[in-house]
Scaffold this motif. Structure first.
Motif, short mmCIF file in Angstrom:
data_model
loop_
_atom_site.label_atom_id
_atom_site.label_comp_id
_atom_site.label_asym_id
_atom_site.label_seq_id
_atom_site.Cartn_x
_atom_site.Cartn_y
_atom_site.Cartn_z
N ALA A 16 -11.39 -0.89 12.53
CA ALA A 16 -11.03 -1.42 11.22
C ALA A 16 -11.48 -0.47 10.10
CB ALA A 16 -11.65 -2.80 11.03
N PHE A 17 -12.67 0.09 10.21
CA PHE A 17 -13.14 1.05 9.21
C PHE A 17 -12.27 2.29 9.16
CE2 PHE A 17 -17.51 -0.94 9.36
CZ PHE A 17 -17.47 -1.39 8.05
N VAL A 18 -11.86 2.78 10.31
CA VAL A 18 -11.00 3.96 10.36
C VAL A 18 -9.64 3.64 9.73
CG1 VAL A 18 -9.74 5.51 11.92
CG2 VAL A 18 -12.16 5.02 12.32
N VAL A 19 -9.09 2.46 10.04
CA VAL A 19 -7.79 2.09 9.48
C VAL A 19 -7.88 1.93 7.96
CG1 VAL A 19 -6.08 0.22 9.40
CG2 VAL A 19 -6.92 1.06 11.60
N VAL A 20 -8.92 1.26 7.49
CA VAL A 20 -9.09 1.09 6.05
C VAL A 20 -9.28 2.45 5.38
CG1 VAL A 20 -10.68 0.18 4.29
CG2 VAL A 20 -9.95 -1.27 6.17
N GLY A 21 -10.04 3.34 6.00
CA GLY A 21 -10.23 4.68 5.46
C GLY A 21 -8.93 5.46 5.36
N LEU A 22 -8.10 5.37 6.41
CA LEU A 22 -6.81 6.06 6.39
C LEU A 22 -5.89 5.48 5.32
CD1 LEU A 22 -6.14 6.56 10.21
CD2 LEU A 22 -6.72 8.31 8.51
N VAL A 23 -5.91 4.15 5.15
CA VAL A 23 -5.09 3.53 4.11
C VAL A 23 -5.54 4.00 2.72
CG1 VAL A 23 -4.57 1.31 3.00
CG2 VAL A 23 -4.43 1.54 5.48
N LEU A 24 -6.85 4.06 2.50
CA LEU A 24 -7.35 4.54 1.21
C LEU A 24 -6.98 6.00 0.94
CD1 LEU A 24 -10.88 2.89 1.00
CD2 LEU A 24 -8.87 2.38 -0.34
N VAL A 25 -7.14 6.84 1.94
CA VAL A 25 -6.77 8.25 1.78
C VAL A 25 -5.27 8.38 1.53
CG1 VAL A 25 -6.61 10.46 3.00
CG2 VAL A 25 -8.73 9.17 3.05
N GLY A 26 -4.47 7.63 2.26
CA GLY A 26 -3.02 7.66 2.04
C GLY A 26 -2.66 7.18 0.64
N GLY A 27 -3.34 6.13 0.16
CA GLY A 27 -3.09 5.65 -1.20
C GLY A 27 -3.47 6.68 -2.25
N LEU A 28 -4.58 7.38 -2.06
CA LEU A 28 -4.98 8.42 -3.00
C LEU A 28 -3.99 9.59 -3.01
CD1 LEU A 28 -8.84 8.48 -2.44
CD2 LEU A 28 -7.60 7.70 -4.46
#
Length: 122
Positions: free
Chosen positions: A21-33
């Protein structure tokens, strides 16, 4: 089956799920940025360029055209019989246009402010 072993397996399963879950949330945040950066740069490219120095307005050869006015303070009204004035009895502004339209100038050779090191007014 041992309860400690089953508790350990359940905890490890939850921690693996939490890690994913942390990895997925991190990837979503990086993609959003990355998306926000690309969108901002695309919008910035569509904006007009800043003006060149030769495109800025220039002062006319005759000098400044804005007429500046001089202001002078209003006199503080005095109350009759030593009574105190209330706020609604005072004037609404602290200054008014000066009758003399000339701008005040500093005397030659004075600093113009307290502590400026100049000889001061004579």
């Amino acid at each position: 089956m041992d309860t400690f072993a089953s508790a350990h397996l359940a905890a490890s399963g939850r921690s693996a799920l939490a890690s994913v879950a942390f990895v997925v949330v991190g990837l979503v945040l990086v993609g959003g940025l990355i998306f926000a950066f690309r969108l901002g740069s695309k919008i910035r490219r569509r904006e007009p360029a800043p003006p060149q120095p030769h495109e800025h307005p220039r002062m006319p050869a005759s000098g400044p055209t804005h007429e500046s006015r001089s202001r002078e303070p209003n006199e503080m009204p005095r109350a009759a019989d030593g009574e105190r004035l209330t706020p609604h009895e005072l004037r609404p502004t602290g200054s008014r246009d000066s009758a003399d339209g000339a701008r005040p100038r500093w005397d030659q050779g004075t600093g113009g402010s307290f502590g400026s090191g100049g000889p001061g007014a004579r």
